[in-house]
Design a protein around this motif. Structure first.
Motif, PDB file in Angstrom:
ATOM      1  N   MET A 117       0.910  -1.242  -0.186  1.00 40.29           N
ATOM      2  CA  MET A 117       0.159  -0.032  -0.015  1.00 40.29           C
ATOM      3  C   MET A 117       0.885   1.342  -0.071  1.00 40.29           C
ATOM      4  SD  MET A 117      -2.876   1.305   2.802  1.00 40.29           S
ATOM      5  CE  MET A 117      -3.768  -0.372   2.804  1.00 40.29           C
ATOM      6  N   GLN A 118       0.473   2.199  -0.693  1.00 42.87           N
ATOM      7  CA  GLN A 118       1.100   3.476  -1.039  1.00 42.87           C
ATOM      8  C   GLN A 118       0.911   4.376   0.353  1.00 42.87           C
ATOM      9  OE1 GLN A 118      -0.243   4.759  -4.284  1.00 42.87           O
ATOM     10  NE2 GLN A 118      -1.769   5.791  -3.828  1.00 42.87           N
ATOM     11  N   ASP A 119       1.263   5.322   0.431  1.00 44.40           N
ATOM     12  CA  ASP A 119       1.039   6.488   1.644  1.00 44.40           C
ATOM     13  C   ASP A 119      -0.547   6.604   1.562  1.00 44.40           C
ATOM     14  OD1 ASP A 119       0.520   8.893   2.981  1.00 44.40           O
ATOM     15  OD2 ASP A 119       2.506   9.740   2.415  1.00 44.40           O
ATOM     16  N   PRO A 120      -1.134   6.688   2.642  1.00 47.52           N
ATOM     17  CA  PRO A 120      -2.356   6.457   2.834  1.00 47.52           C
ATOM     18  C   PRO A 120      -3.293   7.919   2.557  1.00 47.52           C
ATOM     19  CG  PRO A 120      -1.416   6.119   5.021  1.00 47.52           C
ATOM     20  CD  PRO A 120      -0.387   6.118   4.011  1.00 47.52           C
ATOM     21  N   ALA A 121      -2.294   8.742   2.368  1.00 54.28           N
ATOM     22  CA  ALA A 121      -2.854  10.195   1.934  1.00 54.28           C
ATOM     23  C   ALA A 121      -3.337  10.315   0.690  1.00 54.28           C
ATOM     24  CB  ALA A 121      -1.826  11.302   2.448  1.00 54.28           C
ATOM     25  N   TYR A 122      -2.719   9.298  -0.274  1.00 53.70           N
ATOM     26  CA  TYR A 122      -2.632   9.251  -1.590  1.00 53.70           C
ATOM     27  C   TYR A 122      -3.245   8.251  -2.266  1.00 53.70           C
ATOM     28  CZ  TYR A 122       0.432  13.227  -0.766  1.00 53.70           C
ATOM     29  OH  TYR A 122       1.022  14.263  -0.789  1.00 53.70           O
ATOM     30  N   ARG A 130      -7.813   4.214  -5.280  1.00 45.01           N
ATOM     31  CA  ARG A 130      -8.805   3.277  -5.421  1.00 45.01           C
ATOM     32  C   ARG A 130      -9.964   2.966  -4.122  1.00 45.01           C
ATOM     33  NH1 ARG A 130      -4.625  -0.899  -6.485  1.00 45.01           N
ATOM     34  NH2 ARG A 130      -3.504   0.076  -8.360  1.00 45.01           N
ATOM     35  N   ARG A 131     -10.951   2.730  -4.520  1.00 47.98           N
ATOM     36  CA  ARG A 131     -12.124   2.681  -3.291  1.00 47.98           C
ATOM     37  C   ARG A 131     -11.648   1.382  -2.395  1.00 47.98           C
ATOM     38  NH1 ARG A 131     -18.035   1.480  -5.085  1.00 47.98           N
ATOM     39  NH2 ARG A 131     -18.039   3.533  -5.783  1.00 47.98           N
ATOM     40  N   THR A 132     -11.163   0.361  -2.795  1.00 41.60           N
ATOM     41  CA  THR A 132     -10.827  -0.564  -1.979  1.00 41.60           C
ATOM     42  C   THR A 132      -9.484  -0.074  -1.146  1.00 41.60           C
ATOM     43  OG1 THR A 132      -9.168  -1.609  -3.494  1.00 41.60           O
ATOM     44  CG2 THR A 132     -11.360  -2.756  -3.476  1.00 41.60           C
ATOM     45  N   GLU A 133      -8.500   0.567  -1.440  1.00 38.93           N
ATOM     46  CA  GLU A 133      -7.555   0.930  -0.779  1.00 38.93           C
ATOM     47  C   GLU A 133      -8.096   2.005   0.408  1.00 38.93           C
ATOM     48  OE1 GLU A 133      -5.297   2.945  -3.728  1.00 38.93           O
ATOM     49  OE2 GLU A 133      -3.534   1.462  -3.772  1.00 38.93           O
ATOM     50  N   GLU A 146      -9.593   3.319   5.842  1.00 37.05           N
ATOM     51  CA  GLU A 146     -10.528   3.728   7.118  1.00 37.05           C
ATOM     52  C   GLU A 146     -10.326   2.632   8.003  1.00 37.05           C
ATOM     53  OE1 GLU A 146     -14.324   4.350   5.585  1.00 37.05           O
ATOM     54  OE2 GLU A 146     -13.695   5.839   3.911  1.00 37.05           O
ATOM     55  N   GLN A 147     -10.286   1.375   7.820  1.00 41.78           N
ATOM     56  CA  GLN A 147     -10.232   0.160   8.844  1.00 41.78           C
ATOM     57  C   GLN A 147      -8.978   0.352   9.556  1.00 41.78           C
ATOM     58  OE1 GLN A 147     -13.130  -1.476   9.098  1.00 41.78           O
ATOM     59  NE2 GLN A 147     -13.678  -0.077   7.611  1.00 41.78           N
ATOM     60  N   ILE A 148      -7.775   0.568   9.071  1.00 40.05           N
ATOM     61  CA  ILE A 148      -6.581   0.533   9.874  1.00 40.05           C
ATOM     62  C   ILE A 148      -6.144   1.845  10.575  1.00 40.05           C
ATOM     63  CG2 ILE A 148      -4.091   0.019   9.287  1.00 40.05           C
ATOM     64  CD1 ILE A 148      -4.956  -1.789   6.975  1.00 40.05           C
TER      65      ILE A 148
END
Length: 67
Positions: A1-6, A9-12, A17-19
């Motif tokens: 997974m890339q930086d969560p700020a960027y 995709r909907r699945t990412e 949101e879950q993590i």
């Protein structure tokens, strides 16, 4: 997974949101910023410096307290 700020995709976005928790959240229904990891926040006169007060008792996955 890339930086969560960027995530793009909907699945990412769902996994992020879950993590990850954020300092605050935004309620579109109530049109207001609400506490999350931060229970209180304040800012200086120019609104360029913000101070977040973190909730007590929040732990990371390895068991250490968040500071």
């Amino acid at each position: 997974m890339q930086d969560p700020a960027y995530v793009s995709r909907r699945t990412e976005a769902h996994w992020v949101e879950q993590i990850f928790n954020t300092l605050v959240t935004y309620s579109a229904v109530h049109r207001e910023v609400r506490p999350s990891l931060a229970h209180y926040w304040e800012w200086d006169a120019t609104r360029t410096r913000w101070e977040f007060h973190l909730r007590k008792g929040v732990r990371f996955q390895h068991g250490r307290n968040m500071t």
